[in-house]
Structures are given as C-alpha cells and as structure tokens.
Design a protein around this motif. Sequence first.
Motif, PDB file in Angstrom:
ATOM      1  N   ARG A  16       0.845  -1.199   0.000  1.00 12.82           N
ATOM      2  CA  ARG A  16       0.000   0.000   0.000  1.00 12.82           C
ATOM      3  C   ARG A  16       0.885   1.256   0.000  1.00 12.82           C
ATOM      4  O   ARG A  16       0.637   2.202  -0.734  1.00 12.82           O
ATOM      5  CB  ARG A  16      -0.916  -0.004   1.229  1.00 12.82           C
ATOM      6  CG  ARG A  16      -1.796   1.214   1.294  1.00 12.82           C
ATOM      7  CD  ARG A  16      -3.064   0.977   2.029  1.00 12.82           C
ATOM      8  NE  ARG A  16      -2.876   0.254   3.275  1.00 12.82           N
ATOM      9  CZ  ARG A  16      -3.823   0.114   4.183  1.00 12.82           C
ATOM     10  NH1 ARG A  16      -4.994   0.642   3.980  1.00 12.82           N
ATOM     11  NH2 ARG A  16      -3.608  -0.558   5.280  1.00 12.82           N
ATOM     12  N   GLY A  71       7.530  -3.856  13.126  1.00 17.33           N
ATOM     13  CA  GLY A  71       8.353  -4.705  12.268  1.00 17.33           C
ATOM     14  C   GLY A  71       8.824  -4.013  10.999  1.00 17.33           C
ATOM     15  O   GLY A  71      10.000  -4.120  10.619  1.00 17.33           O
ATOM     16  N   PHE A  97       1.578  -4.732  16.681  1.00 11.35           N
ATOM     17  CA  PHE A  97       0.159  -5.023  16.492  1.00 11.35           C
ATOM     18  C   PHE A  97      -0.031  -6.543  16.442  1.00 11.35           C
ATOM     19  O   PHE A  97      -0.898  -7.094  17.102  1.00 11.35           O
ATOM     20  CB  PHE A  97      -0.308  -4.374  15.181  1.00 11.35           C
ATOM     21  CG  PHE A  97      -1.786  -4.397  14.987  1.00 11.35           C
ATOM     22  CD1 PHE A  97      -2.591  -3.533  15.689  1.00 11.35           C
ATOM     23  CD2 PHE A  97      -2.380  -5.271  14.099  1.00 11.35           C
ATOM     24  CE1 PHE A  97      -3.964  -3.544  15.513  1.00 11.35           C
ATOM     25  CE2 PHE A  97      -3.749  -5.283  13.914  1.00 11.35           C
ATOM     26  CZ  PHE A  97      -4.544  -4.419  14.623  1.00 11.35           C
ATOM     27  N   TYR A  98       0.786  -7.210  15.652  1.00 11.09           N
ATOM     28  CA  TYR A  98       0.713  -8.681  15.519  1.00 11.09           C
ATOM     29  C   TYR A  98       1.804  -9.282  16.404  1.00 11.09           C
ATOM     30  O   TYR A  98       2.844  -9.699  15.920  1.00 11.09           O
ATOM     31  CB  TYR A  98       0.903  -9.095  14.063  1.00 11.09           C
ATOM     32  CG  TYR A  98      -0.134  -8.500  13.134  1.00 11.09           C
ATOM     33  CD1 TYR A  98      -1.401  -9.073  13.014  1.00 11.09           C
ATOM     34  CD2 TYR A  98       0.137  -7.347  12.397  1.00 11.09           C
ATOM     35  CE1 TYR A  98      -2.357  -8.516  12.176  1.00 11.09           C
ATOM     36  CE2 TYR A  98      -0.818  -6.786  11.560  1.00 11.09           C
ATOM     37  CZ  TYR A  98      -2.053  -7.372  11.462  1.00 11.09           C
ATOM     38  OH  TYR A  98      -3.009  -6.831  10.638  1.00 11.09           O
ATOM     39  N   ARG A 125       8.880 -12.530  17.202  1.00 10.57           N
ATOM     40  CA  ARG A 125       9.031 -11.245  16.503  1.00 10.57           C
ATOM     41  C   ARG A 125       9.712 -10.233  17.430  1.00 10.57           C
ATOM     42  O   ARG A 125      10.592  -9.506  17.022  1.00 10.57           O
ATOM     43  CB  ARG A 125       7.672 -10.710  16.029  1.00 10.57           C
ATOM     44  CG  ARG A 125       7.034 -11.549  14.927  1.00 10.57           C
ATOM     45  CD  ARG A 125       5.899 -10.791  14.272  1.00 10.57           C
ATOM     46  NE  ARG A 125       6.358  -9.529  13.724  1.00 10.57           N
ATOM     47  CZ  ARG A 125       5.674  -8.404  13.731  1.00 10.57           C
ATOM     48  NH1 ARG A 125       4.467  -8.372  14.255  1.00 10.57           N
ATOM     49  NH2 ARG A 125       6.182  -7.303  13.226  1.00 10.57           N
ATOM     50  N   ARG A 145      -1.694  -3.469  20.924  1.00 12.05           N
ATOM     51  CA  ARG A 145      -0.924  -2.245  21.069  1.00 12.05           C
ATOM     52  C   ARG A 145      -1.364  -1.409  22.256  1.00 12.05           C
ATOM     53  O   ARG A 145      -0.842  -0.332  22.468  1.00 12.05           O
ATOM     54  CB  ARG A 145      -1.012  -1.428  19.788  1.00 12.05           C
ATOM     55  CG  ARG A 145       0.001  -1.897  18.791  1.00 12.05           C
ATOM     56  CD  ARG A 145       0.062  -0.956  17.668  1.00 12.05           C
ATOM     57  NE  ARG A 145       1.231  -1.253  16.856  1.00 12.05           N
ATOM     58  CZ  ARG A 145       1.301  -1.006  15.579  1.00 12.05           C
ATOM     59  NH1 ARG A 145       0.286  -0.474  14.960  1.00 12.05           N
ATOM     60  NH2 ARG A 145       2.387  -1.275  14.912  1.00 12.05           N
ATOM     61  N   ASP A 167       3.810   8.581   7.182  1.00 13.05           N
ATOM     62  CA  ASP A 167       2.835   7.713   6.502  1.00 13.05           C
ATOM     63  C   ASP A 167       2.617   8.223   5.084  1.00 13.05           C
ATOM     64  O   ASP A 167       2.252   9.389   4.892  1.00 13.05           O
ATOM     65  CB  ASP A 167       1.524   7.731   7.304  1.00 13.05           C
ATOM     66  CG  ASP A 167       0.540   6.653   6.835  1.00 13.05           C
ATOM     67  OD1 ASP A 167       0.558   6.295   5.639  1.00 13.05           O
ATOM     68  OD2 ASP A 167      -0.258   6.198   7.667  1.00 13.05           O
ATOM     69  N   ASN A 223       8.171   8.397   2.208  1.00 13.22           N
ATOM     70  CA  ASN A 223       8.599   7.028   2.475  1.00 13.22           C
ATOM     71  C   ASN A 223       9.597   7.039   3.633  1.00 13.22           C
ATOM     72  O   ASN A 223      10.518   7.869   3.640  1.00 13.22           O
ATOM     73  CB  ASN A 223       9.266   6.459   1.211  1.00 13.22           C
ATOM     74  CG  ASN A 223       9.359   4.948   1.256  1.00 13.22           C
ATOM     75  OD1 ASN A 223       9.618   4.355   2.304  1.00 13.22           O
ATOM     76  ND2 ASN A 223       9.127   4.330   0.119  1.00 13.22           N
TER      77      ASN A 223
HETATM   78  O1  PTJ Z   1       4.878  -4.963  13.101  1.00 11.29           O
HETATM   79  P1  PTJ Z   1       3.446  -4.833  13.580  1.00 11.29           P
HETATM   80  O2  PTJ Z   1       2.883  -6.145  14.088  1.00 11.29           O
HETATM   81  O3  PTJ Z   1       3.288  -3.767  14.622  1.00 11.29           O
HETATM   82  O4  PTJ Z   1       2.539  -4.400  12.311  1.00 11.29           O
HETATM   83  C1  PTJ Z   1       2.904  -3.295  11.511  1.00 11.29           C
HETATM   84  C2  PTJ Z   1       1.867  -3.008  10.403  1.00 11.29           C
HETATM   85  C3  PTJ Z   1       2.481  -1.960   9.476  1.00 11.29           C
HETATM   86  C4  PTJ Z   1       1.608  -4.307   9.618  1.00 11.29           C
HETATM   87  C5  PTJ Z   1       0.544  -2.481  11.042  1.00 11.29           C
HETATM   88  O5  PTJ Z   1       0.788  -1.351  11.816  1.00 11.29           O
HETATM   89  C6  PTJ Z   1      -0.513  -2.179  10.008  1.00 11.29           C
HETATM   90  O6  PTJ Z   1      -1.331  -3.026   9.634  1.00 11.29           O
HETATM   91  O7  PTJ Z   1      -0.468  -0.928   9.535  1.00 11.29           O
HETATM   92  P2  PTJ Z   1      -1.500  -0.339   8.428  1.00 11.29           P
HETATM   93  O8  PTJ Z   1      -2.816  -0.087   9.074  1.00 11.29           O
HETATM   94  O9  PTJ Z   1      -1.465  -1.185   7.196  1.00 11.29           O
HETATM   95  O10 PTJ Z   1      -0.858   1.063   8.113  1.00 11.29           O
HETATM   96  C7  PTJ Z   1       0.407   1.195   7.534  1.00 11.29           C
HETATM   97  C8  PTJ Z   1       0.475   2.555   6.855  1.00 11.29           C
HETATM   98  O11 PTJ Z   1       1.821   2.809   6.516  1.00 11.29           O
HETATM   99  C9  PTJ Z   1      -0.338   2.662   5.552  1.00 11.29           C
HETATM  100  O12 PTJ Z   1      -1.028   3.900   5.525  1.00 11.29           O
HETATM  101  C10 PTJ Z   1       0.730   2.626   4.437  1.00 11.29           C
HETATM  102  O13 PTJ Z   1       0.359   3.410   3.311  1.00 11.29           O
HETATM  103  C11 PTJ Z   1       1.916   3.256   5.147  1.00 11.29           C
HETATM  104  N1  PTJ Z   1       3.224   2.783   4.638  1.00 11.29           N
HETATM  105  C12 PTJ Z   1       3.570   1.563   4.202  1.00 11.29           C
HETATM  106  N2  PTJ Z   1       4.869   1.512   3.859  1.00 11.29           N
HETATM  107  C13 PTJ Z   1       5.379   2.744   4.103  1.00 11.29           C
HETATM  108  C14 PTJ Z   1       4.334   3.579   4.600  1.00 11.29           C
HETATM  109  N3  PTJ Z   1       4.525   4.860   4.937  1.00 11.29           N
HETATM  110  C15 PTJ Z   1       5.789   5.364   4.799  1.00 11.29           C
HETATM  111  N4  PTJ Z   1       6.834   4.627   4.330  1.00 11.29           N
HETATM  112  C16 PTJ Z   1       6.677   3.330   3.972  1.00 11.29           C
HETATM  113  N5  PTJ Z   1       7.720   2.623   3.503  1.00 11.29           N
END
Ligand code: PTJ
Length: 263
Positions: free
Chosen positions: A41, A80, A106-107, A112, A146, A184, A202
Amino acid sequence: MTKIEIPPDHPRRVSLETREAIIDGHEKDIVATAGLLAHGRGEAFDYLIGESTPSFAEEAMRAAVAAMLSAKHPVISVNGNICSLVPHELVELSQITGAPLEINLFYYRKEREDAILKALRDAGADEVLGTHDRPSDTIPELSSNRRKVDPDGIGAADVVLVPLEDGDRTEALKKVGKFVITIDLNPMSRTAVHADVTVVDNVVRAMPRMVQLAREMQSLPVKDLERIRRDFDNRANRRSALTHMIAHLEEQVRLAMQIGESS
Ligand code: PTJ
C-alpha cells in the motif's frame, strides 16, 4: 533467504531493494505477514508523490524533529516494518533526540519481539523498551495488542513518533494527551488525519533526512524549536500532499495524451 540480483542501472532499483529488505525482514520474523501488504500500500502511494521527498514533507520533518528535540520525554515506537527498513536510522535518531526506542507490535509474537530486539541491538541500540520482561501499562482506549505500553516509554511520553502506525492506536494516543508524529505515505489514513505532525513520505527517505535535521537542529534554543513546532499546520500540510498527488496524476494524464497523439 530470498535474494535477487538487482542490476545497478535498473530503473526501479531502490524500490526493489526496499522490497527485498521487507521480504528479508519477514523471513527473519521481524516483519508481520500483514506488514508485506502494508508495504505494498505504501508503494502505491509513493508512486503518487513521485517517489521523492516533496517540500511539504521536508517542512513536516522539521516540525517533527523540533517537537522531538524540545520534548521532555520523547519516545520512538518501533514495529516490524520500520525496524526492517531503517534500523540504523532508528538508533541514530534515538541517540540524537534522547528518545528511547520502544517495541510495540500489532501482531505480537514473542519470536518477533526477539528478532526486532536483535536487529536493533545489531544496529547499535543499548536500551530497548517494551520487551516482555519489562513492566507494562495499558492505554484503556484500545483493545488490540498495542494497548500495552512501557511505563518508562510511551506511558510517560509527551511526544511519540509512531512511523507506519494503525489508526486506532494514533487516536488512542491522542485521547491520552500525547503529541503524535507519524511518517505515513497515505495522507488519508486515520493515522495521518489524527496525528499532530504527519510526514507524507517514504520512511526510507524520511528517516535518514530526519537524522540529518536532528543533527543540524540540536543546538537551536528551545524557544526556536517550540516556535517551529507551533507554526506548523498539519491540516494545511496534508492538503498540500493531496494537491501534490492530484497534480502528479494530471501530469501523467498529459503525458499519456502525448503518447497517444504520437502513436
Ligand atoms: O509490526 P506490527 O505487528 O506492529 O505491524 C505493523 C503493520 C504496518 C503491519 C501495522 O501497523 C498495520 O497493519 O499498519 P496499516 O494499518 O497497514 O498502516 C500502515 C500505513 O503505513 C499505511 O497507511 C501505508 O500506506 C503506510 N506505509 C507503508 N509503507 C510505508 C508507509 N509509509 C511510509 N513509508 C513506507 N515505507
């Protein structure tokens, strides 16, 4: 371990290398499986900002660094994805701003937590908060994993950097009075909307730049840092991010029309 050879002149080299870092992190238990989807995403939104750091993101980074440097107790929340992409920058930013690193997943799985702790230690971290052997408090507003926070970390923090955060947690941190900074790529995510400072960039570009800014700004008087933080308007900045994305898409439409005309 998945490892592909990426030619140095490949037009999408940086993006492919970043993907490899996430895949490698997943294989080492650092990145959650859902983290792979979150990364995809992010990649899509990175396309929309042109895969470079726009001026509004630079402005947000300055406000973020000013807030961290002028905070009484800043903390950096580590998940992560951020750990697999920029472990060294996490440690450097933590050292310059005096913000401890707190693992907050979160997970959650113990494997981990251990893998992330090792990656942070390998990157030079001394103390890491939020591990299972430490005491924990809870954020009452949250039901997910969390909600657990370290009482010496996020529990006591006035300013929290939560890169790549899920929306519920950001809202909950706001409700308990924290000043929230996020990085984000999606300016429409709930985290981006609710944070006090949203860096729409990013993390692989933003974190090294924030380390550089922290070095440059650390000698500024607190009143100057507070002014930078106060003068920042997150709503206007998010609006700039969205306008920038629309302009980028319009440019792509124009280019597509030109290709259509010449074929
Ligand atoms: O490691 P955990 O268990 O704590 O889980 C981490 C994730 C990222 C899986 C968890 O927090 C999650 O599900 O996050 P979301 O709700 O998918 O949100 C992640 C946000 O980060 C989204 O809005 C993405 O567009 C954004 N994103 C993804 N990669 C990048 C980013 N923003 C900046 N730089 C990136 N490389």
